[in-house]
Design an enzyme around this catalytic site. Sequence first.
Site, PDB file in Angstrom:
ATOM      1  N   ASP A  81       0.828  -1.193   0.000  1.00  0.00           N
ATOM      2  CA  ASP A  81       0.000   0.000   0.000  1.00  0.00           C
ATOM      3  C   ASP A  81       0.870   1.253   0.000  1.00  0.00           C
ATOM      4  O   ASP A  81       1.869   1.322   0.716  1.00  0.00           O
ATOM      5  CB  ASP A  81      -0.893  -0.027   1.246  1.00  0.00           C
ATOM      6  CG  ASP A  81      -1.941   1.067   1.255  1.00  0.00           C
ATOM      7  OD1 ASP A  81      -2.460   1.394   0.176  1.00  0.00           O
ATOM      8  OD2 ASP A  81      -2.257   1.568   2.350  1.00  0.00           O
ATOM      9  N   GLU A 133      -3.318   5.879  -7.632  1.00  0.00           N
ATOM     10  CA  GLU A 133      -4.180   6.897  -7.042  1.00  0.00           C
ATOM     11  C   GLU A 133      -4.205   8.132  -7.912  1.00  0.00           C
ATOM     12  O   GLU A 133      -3.171   8.582  -8.416  1.00  0.00           O
ATOM     13  CB  GLU A 133      -3.687   7.260  -5.634  1.00  0.00           C
ATOM     14  CG  GLU A 133      -4.541   8.302  -4.928  1.00  0.00           C
ATOM     15  CD  GLU A 133      -4.115   8.545  -3.489  1.00  0.00           C
ATOM     16  OE1 GLU A 133      -4.295   9.671  -3.004  1.00  0.00           O
ATOM     17  OE2 GLU A 133      -3.600   7.602  -2.843  1.00  0.00           O
ATOM     18  N   GLY A 184      -6.758   8.487   8.502  1.00  0.00           N
ATOM     19  CA  GLY A 184      -6.662   8.823   9.922  1.00  0.00           C
ATOM     20  C   GLY A 184      -8.010   8.965  10.599  1.00  0.00           C
ATOM     21  O   GLY A 184      -9.041   8.501  10.115  1.00  0.00           O
ATOM     22  N   GLY A 213      -8.925   5.729   3.457  1.00  0.00           N
ATOM     23  CA  GLY A 213      -9.504   6.486   4.560  1.00  0.00           C
ATOM     24  C   GLY A 213     -10.871   5.951   4.936  1.00  0.00           C
ATOM     25  O   GLY A 213     -11.807   6.709   5.198  1.00  0.00           O
ATOM     26  N   GLY A 214     -11.004   4.626   4.991  1.00  0.00           N
ATOM     27  CA  GLY A 214     -12.309   4.014   5.232  1.00  0.00           C
ATOM     28  C   GLY A 214     -12.755   3.989   6.682  1.00  0.00           C
ATOM     29  O   GLY A 214     -13.954   3.934   6.954  1.00  0.00           O
TER      30      GLY A 214
END
Length: 288
Positions: A81, A133, A184, A213-214
């Site tokens: 990641d 991304e 975060g 950011g889940g």
Amino acid sequence: MLATLNDVMKIAEEKKIAVGSFNTPNLEALQAVIEAAEELDLPVIIQFAQCHEPWIPLAMIGPIMVNAAKKSKVPVCVHLDHGETLEYLQQALDMGFTSIMYDGSTLSYEENLENTKRAVSMATKTGASVEAELGSMGRRESGAGDDSGENDDTKIYTDPHQAKVFVEETGIDALACSFGTTHGIYLTQPKLDFDVVKNVRALTEQIPIVMHGGSGVSREDYRKAIEAGTRKVNYFTYMDKSGGNAVAEYVNSVKEGEPLFFSSASMAARDAMKENVKAAMKMFALMD
């Protein structure tokens, strides 16, 4: 069983669900995620981010992750990641990672495009999948930053038309989109733009969309994101927090004068993370 990102994304697409992708920068987290996936009989993605290198070197935890995936009873993708350099991506590929993410989101579009092309070329040699991304979630993977709310002006939402060109020219297998989430802890309720996901999907022949950011997203918003085409959800902060809370509870339960054992603390963290992961997996698989 060892699987590529493409393998698990195919399952997610067929079932119209999302597969959970969990950071495993320690043995307790790795055990928690694999055991949770096996108990629920769901595919899963275990991942390691380059920013976690100070916690434990990729050279040490990477081979352990690959070995655990091979022995698992369910399909497990081993994913790097937020790889920030091509050299680091190559390290992961050399040790058997079945998926890599090149993160060029802080670079210019042209640099991101060219480096992502190189990452795809590298991964093709080992049969690994590639995620990239486009846009920016604002705060970096570590969660560093002063604000994770809607006023974070460092966020750059993904442009669906630019995404179409990016996907076609790079040949990536999954795209991390910026549509309102942030890495975060959330300080305010995020406002997500699901049309970004829908439009990117429509223009890219339904490429699997990745939500970064889940942690902290509401159950209702998860469902909407999945219905829009999100097929991979990165999740770590609240899982990690659950482990920390369990350790605190264990420490507070030890009476004065009694011994405090690290092994007991680590098991408490592992068990708490496992339950947190199971709840997240059920949510992503629309099981509840």
